[in-house]
Scaffold this motif. Structure first.
Motif, PDB file in Angstrom:
ATOM      1  N   LEU A  74      -6.535   0.474  10.026  1.00  0.00           N
ATOM      2  CA  LEU A  74      -5.306  -0.302  10.206  1.00  0.00           C
ATOM      3  C   LEU A  74      -4.199   0.267   9.325  1.00  0.00           C
ATOM      4  O   LEU A  74      -4.399   0.478   8.125  1.00  0.00           O
ATOM      5  CB  LEU A  74      -5.566  -1.774   9.840  1.00  0.00           C
ATOM      6  N   LEU A 113       2.601  -3.083   2.718  1.00  0.00           N
ATOM      7  CA  LEU A 113       1.471  -3.489   1.884  1.00  0.00           C
ATOM      8  C   LEU A 113       1.822  -4.767   1.130  1.00  0.00           C
ATOM      9  O   LEU A 113       2.984  -4.983   0.763  1.00  0.00           O
ATOM     10  CB  LEU A 113       1.149  -2.392   0.864  1.00  0.00           C
ATOM     11  N   PHE A 146      -4.545   7.769  -3.776  1.00  0.00           N
ATOM     12  CA  PHE A 146      -4.634   6.837  -2.645  1.00  0.00           C
ATOM     13  C   PHE A 146      -5.546   7.407  -1.556  1.00  0.00           C
ATOM     14  O   PHE A 146      -6.388   6.698  -0.993  1.00  0.00           O
ATOM     15  CB  PHE A 146      -3.231   6.569  -2.088  1.00  0.00           C
ATOM     16  N   LEU A 204       0.376   6.059   4.472  1.00  0.00           N
ATOM     17  CA  LEU A 204      -0.546   5.038   4.984  1.00  0.00           C
ATOM     18  C   LEU A 204      -1.310   5.559   6.199  1.00  0.00           C
ATOM     19  O   LEU A 204      -2.505   5.305   6.358  1.00  0.00           O
ATOM     20  CB  LEU A 204       0.221   3.756   5.358  1.00  0.00           C
ATOM     21  N   SER A 219      -9.220   6.158  -0.124  1.00  0.00           N
ATOM     22  CA  SER A 219      -9.469   5.901   1.293  1.00  0.00           C
ATOM     23  C   SER A 219     -10.675   6.676   1.798  1.00  0.00           C
ATOM     24  O   SER A 219     -11.176   6.404   2.880  1.00  0.00           O
ATOM     25  CB  SER A 219      -8.234   6.268   2.117  1.00  0.00           C
ATOM     26  N   GLY A 275      -3.844   7.858   4.977  1.00  0.00           N
ATOM     27  CA  GLY A 275      -4.949   7.097   4.389  1.00  0.00           C
ATOM     28  C   GLY A 275      -5.941   6.642   5.439  1.00  0.00           C
ATOM     29  O   GLY A 275      -7.156   6.704   5.240  1.00  0.00           O
ATOM     30  N   ALA A 276      -5.410   6.183   6.588  1.00  0.00           N
ATOM     31  CA  ALA A 276      -6.300   5.749   7.675  1.00  0.00           C
ATOM     32  C   ALA A 276      -7.079   6.935   8.229  1.00  0.00           C
ATOM     33  O   ALA A 276      -8.255   6.809   8.581  1.00  0.00           O
ATOM     34  CB  ALA A 276      -5.485   5.070   8.772  1.00  0.00           C
TER      35      ALA A 276
END
Lengths: 244, 322
Positions: free
Chosen positions: A84, A89, A100, A136, A104, A139-140
């Motif tokens: 997601l 955040l 980060f 982000l 992940s 990260g996913a």
């Protein structure tokens, strides 16, 4: 039967405090495919993403990931299938971008680092909104997810940020073969980036088709309650769909 | 590498301060006396060493519990002390001391239950607000803490002079003259809590980004929070029953450690344990040597140091503390 399908949502309904947030949603997504979800505020788009991500339990119906019932998957296993990417955040702690990605699960998705190589030493608290969205998404990817769930990835970004995010999504798809479901109000982005578009209203899917479908404009007009027009397309893709 | 060097340095410092705390006090002893003189051996091995170990485990536990609260609540000011959990435990212990029969086991159990009830109450009150937030949680914690303090004052007012004296000293937060059994229980609670939190370091890191984000990354935020509250209620309640409320350790220690080694809990938890242990053993030592033969409770020093140190950390930091 469903093993080749990355995601299969069947008759999914979510009720909370007596309100129907999702009504009988059914959709499928194959590997490497991209679906854009559009619709007015309160249509249930984000709820759909959260239900697919396992953050909201279904009241009825099912979500299957790679043929397995999502509810039966352990959270760690589910996180390897769906990633997601929230709109924002709840809290941005001062980790570096590299830290980060390591959190992940960088070892599972090494390609993620290539998306943010130029940012890896910078703090999450010191990068721009577009860069944070990029991080982000990376990260996913790092968590090893095959399906990215993007919640308004270009909302509140300037044109440069929007272009940046679009570039990252293209890279994820072309070089990594990832699938994504993207919730957005940017119909033009949806038309450019997705294989198919689905329109939601009042918690239900009201229309699904490809971006070139001639009925898209009228369906958008019905869903949003305002007139949309399609501008002429060019060699880069379909024409721009804009409200008037 | 930097955190390993820091850990080694802290362990060396802690060893030195613990040795000094064992040998110094109302009366000083040398190493040779400690081994050769039966009277000195008795004082050191039956009184001072258990007390020093108790203080070490107490400081370590308070610091790592503070670090865990800050991760769960995503707030650098969160700790059992600032959220009123310690005050709730103190009220529970006081009720058992002054109204109940005052058995030690009963006092500890009452404090543990009160700590748990306090957490449930504070979180429940915050959830009932339409706009529940971390700020409102801290405000509710402060108000709850003041309420507990007021009830404690009322209990003292209704008590006789000897009970008031005992209660006042206890509430100032002093490392008690501990037995070996108390030191062993303290060690089990502190090392157990710290070990479990260290094993959960990755989950605590992800919790810093918010419950939804952590959940999407495979963490069960509710389950983790519940486990943290149960584990910490037992530890906080038991320690408060033994030695009153020692404030600020759970706030300033994790903040200082994060500034030195970053936010990763695989480093924050063990280093906070060492710094917390060092702080409390040092404060207890200071309390025993500044006005001998009288003792100043360690909680007085942590309170006097706590506020200014936290402000200094906040002002020196280039970034957010959390």
């Amino acid at each position: 039967m469903t093993a080749d399908l990355l995601l299969q949502v069947s008759s999914l309904s979510v009720r909370q405090k007596g309100a129907h947030l999702l009504r009988e949603i059914s959709l499928t997504l194959g590997a490497g495919k991209c679906l854009a979800v559009v619709g007015p505020n309160g249509a249930g788009k984000t709820t759909l993403l959260r239900a697919v991500a396992g953050l909201i339990p279904p009241s009825s119906g099912s979500v299957r990931l790679l043929g397995n019932e999502a509810a039966s998957l352990k959270p760690e296993r589910r996180a390897r299938v769906v990633g997601l990417v929230p709109q924002r955040l709840a809290h941005v702690p001062p980790f570096t971008v590299r830290e980060f990605l390591e959190l992940s699960g960088l070892e599972r998705g090494e390609g993620s680092l290539s998306l943010v190589r130029h940012l890896e030493r910078r703090l999450l608290t010191e990068i721009s909104g577009g860069e944070l969205q990029r991080v982000l998404i990376a990260g996913a990817v790092a968590q090893g997810a095959a399906l990215l769930l993007l919640d308004e990835p270009t909302a509140s970004l300037d044109p440069v940020g929007r272009k940046e995010v679009e570039g990252v999504l293209r890279a994820c798809r072309e070089s990594m073969g990832l699938s994504y479901i993207m919730v957005t109000h940017d119909v033009a982005l949806a038309a450019r980036a997705a294989d198919s578009i689905t329109i939601m209203r009042d918690g239900a899917l009201v229309w699904t088709g490809n971006p070139q479908d001639s009925s898209l404009v009228s369906q958008l007009s019905d869903a949003y309650g305002c007139e949309f027009v399609q501008l002429a397309g060019d060699t880069r893709g379909p024409g721009l769909v804009v409200p008037v | 590498m930097r955190s390993k060097l820091l850990a080694l340095l802290l362990m060396g410092l802690l060893g030195a301060v613990a040795c000094a705390a064992t040998l110094c006090g109302a009366r000083q002893y040398s190493f040779s006396e400690a081994i050769g003189n039966p009277e000195a051996s008795q004082v050191i091995f039956q009184l001072r060493l258990p007390r020093v170990l108790f203080g070490l485990f107490l400081g370590g536990a308070l610091a790592v519990i503070g670090a865990a609260y800050q991760a769960i609540f995503r707030n650098a000011l969160a700790s059992p002390f600032s959220l009123g959990v310690s005050s709730g435990a103190a009220l529970g212990a006081s009720l058992a001391i002054f109204i109940g029969p005052g058995w030690p086991v009963g006092v500890s159990a009452s404090a543990i239950v009160a700590a748990g009830v306090s957490i449930v109450l504070i979180l429940g009150l915050n959830q009932t607000r339409a706009a529940a937030s971390q700020e409102s949680l801290l405000l509710i914690g402060v108000v709850f803490s003041l309420f507990c303090s007021s009830v404690l004052t009322l209990i003292q007012y209704l008590s006789d002079y000897s009970q008031i004296f005992r209660a006042t000293r206890w509430m100032l937060g002093a490392v008690p003259p501990a037995s070996w059994s108390a030191a062993v229980v303290a060690g089990l609670l502190a090392v157990g809590s710290a070990g479990w939190l260290w094993r959960s370091h990755h989950k605590l890191d992800l919790m810093l980004f918010g419950d939804d984000f952590a959940s999407a990354r495979g963490v069960d935020p509710e389950g983790l929070s519940r486990s943290v509250f149960v584990v910490t209620s037992v530890a906080v309640g038991w320690f408060v029953a033994q030695c009153g409320v020692i404030g600020f350790v759970g706030i300033i220690v994790p903040a200082a450690v994060r500034l030195m080694v970053g936010l990763h809990h695989r480093r924050v938890v063990p280093l906070s344990f060492l710094v917390g242990a060092l702080l409390v053993v040092s404060c207890d030592l200071m309390g025993r040597v500044v006005t001998p033969p009288f003792e100043v409770p360690a909680g007085v020093f942590t309170a006097v140091l706590g506020g200014p140190v936290f402000v200094a950390l906040l002002l020196r930091s280039r970034h957010e503390l959390l």
